[in-house]
Design an enzyme around this catalytic site. Structure first.
Site, PDB file in Angstrom:
ATOM      1  N   GLU A  43      19.466  28.494  26.205  1.00  0.00           N
ATOM      2  CA  GLU A  43      20.043  29.667  26.865  1.00  0.00           C
ATOM      3  C   GLU A  43      19.112  30.833  26.574  1.00  0.00           C
ATOM      4  O   GLU A  43      19.137  31.400  25.484  1.00  0.00           O
ATOM      5  CB  GLU A  43      21.463  29.934  26.338  1.00  0.00           C
ATOM      6  N   CYS A 103      22.039  39.515  27.385  1.00  0.00           N
ATOM      7  CA  CYS A 103      21.060  38.681  28.095  1.00  0.00           C
ATOM      8  C   CYS A 103      21.296  38.656  29.596  1.00  0.00           C
ATOM      9  O   CYS A 103      20.373  38.364  30.357  1.00  0.00           O
ATOM     10  CB  CYS A 103      21.056  37.269  27.536  1.00  0.00           C
TER      11      CYS A 103
END
Length: 458
Positions: free
Chosen positions: A212, A246
């Site tokens: 990720e 993010c």
């Protein structure tokens, strides 16, 4: 914990996994309930640690970290028995009399490495999937958020036996040693450069990985949209956690017809959210470290500040900042910003926006503010990205029914809800055939049988 103790930790977990103690669904549910109970007991400590590391308000700390994890636990407890049940699938006529099914099997000993920006949730959410799927887990939190890391260590120690869930403290040496061990799955959340290191290390043991990562997530604002609503949602999504998200909108691609009005609306929205002086707002966070603060201030100095830009290194405060007249060559457009800086690029239309966005690697997220279905469809279909929202920001990752993950340089694999269970499971396919009848069509000698086989396989 000494670096030399790490191999023994992994070895004990493998021995424990091989006892089959983690496989029963009732055991998995009991462990998830124990995790939730411990979190409830330590909730004040968790929120205080998040405030210390990142300046998070209790509201942001709860909604994005603690409460988020509660929801993930609850969803898994409610559904894991169904997820773990074998699934019947069809069997081709040629293979009758047979039945086929898929078994979800725990992978074994897993390693979960978390980042610093959401230091609790981004470590615990994958853990929920790992435990729900019947695995053991070794956890490594980020040393850049030390207060939260210390609370996590305390929580894990009081809740789980180390042969089931172990927490490894430390920095690069400890992470390096962990990556030398043989795991059955590695789940990493962090930067692209470190993700490459993790993948190289995993290759030595042919260990599957979930990465990720991140990237520069674009946000397109069309001329056919409610600008006040768009401004409110963009400002919220960008400056949540002081931009250290993010999937935050990394830069805006704004239709030239509405650019000036959007800028005015965003400035007003920042004031409405955080007051005349955001430094005094209890709802605005701080930059995690001096290194990241200096990096971000350098971007501000290199850009054209429309509003914001104020900073205080002593408290690692950087105001919500919007950069005007940005170009793809600007310093703020080189890499993921990961801070409260929003470059604004002007575009002629959706084709122009797509052309610019495609100059960067595939992003983790994309946001489209438009009331035109054709514009929406073009961006969704033509631009590769992990996931995103239409006329909103961030909230796609809070739906446990949606997979969350990247594509290309923004990551590989997805999780949340059932996808978390799946990523930590091996889907084992099985065919069971009756012995009462044994059709000889597939056996030698094959003479004269090809034409008949073709009736089944064409």
């Amino acid at each position: 914990m000494a670096v030399q103790d790490i191999p023994a930790i992994v070895s004990r977990q493998r021995q424990y996994f091989e006892t089959n103690a983690t496989r029963p669904v009732d055991f998995r549910i009991a462990q998830l309930k124990a995790l939730k109970k411990a979190m409830k007991e330590m909730e004040p400590e968790l929120l205080a640690a998040l405030a210390k590391d990142l300046g998070k308000s209790d509201f942001e700390g709860y909604t994005s970290e603690v409460g988020f994890t509660y929801e993930e636990i609850n969803h898994t407890i409610d559904h894991v028995a169904d997820w773990a049940r074998p699934v019947r699938v069809a069997t081709p006529l040629l293979h009758q009399p047979s039945s086929s099914r898929i078994h979800a099997q725990p992978k074994g000993v897993t390693l979960i490495i978390g980042p610093w920006n959401y230091p609790f949730q981004l470590l615990m959410s994958p853990l929920v999937g790992a435990l729900g799927a019947g695995n053991t887990a070794v956890l490594k939190a980020s040393e850049i958020a030390p207060a939260t890391a210390a609370v996590i260590a305390k929580l894990v120690e009081k809740t789980f036996k180390p042969e089931y869930v172990a927490y490894v403290e430390g920095g690069i040496p400890e992470t390096t040693e962990l990556l030398k061990q043989r795991f059955d799955h590695i789940f990493f959340t962090g930067s692209i450069p470190v993700g490459k290191i993790v993948m190289r290390a995993a290759a030595e043991n042919l260990t599957p990985v979930t990465l990720e990562l991140g990237g520069k997530s674009p946000c397109f604002v069309d001329k056919k949209v409610d600008l006040k609503v768009a401004a409110r949602r963009i400002v919220w999504g960008k400056f949540y956690n002081a931009g250290q998200t993010c999937v935050a909108p990394d830069y805006l691609l704004v239709d030239k017809a509405v650019k000036a009005d959007l800028m005015t609306a965003m400035k007003a929205q920042i004031k409405e959210f955080f007051g005349e002086d955001p430094q005094k707002s209890p709802d605005y966070g701080r930059i995690v470290s001096d290194r990241h603060f200096d990096r971000l201030v350098g971007m501000v100095k290199a850009g054209k500040v429309a509003f914001g830009g104020e900073s205080d290194k002593a408290t690692r405060y950087l105001a919500p900042t919007v950069l005007d007249d940005a170009t793809m060559a600007d310093k703020a457009m080189e890499d993921e910003i990961f801070g409260p800086i929003l470059p604004v690029l002007t575009v002629d239309d959706v084709s122009h926006a797509l052309k610019l966005a495609k100059q960067r690697p595939n992003p983790l997220a994309c946001y489209v503010f438009t009331n035109d279905s054709d514009t929406e469809d073009r961006i969704v279909e033509e631009l590769p990205f992990g996931g995103g929202c239409i006329n909103n920001a961030l909230i796609h990752l809070a739906n446990p029914n949606l997979p969350f993950g990247g594509v290309g340089e923004s990551g590989m694999g997805a999780y949340h809800g059932k996808d978390s269970f799946d990523v930590f499971s091996h889907r084992k396919g099985l065919v069971k055939t009756s012995t009462l009848v044994d059709v000889k069509l597939k056996y030698p000698p094959y003479a004269g049988r090809l034409s008949l086989i073709k009736k089944f396989m064409r």
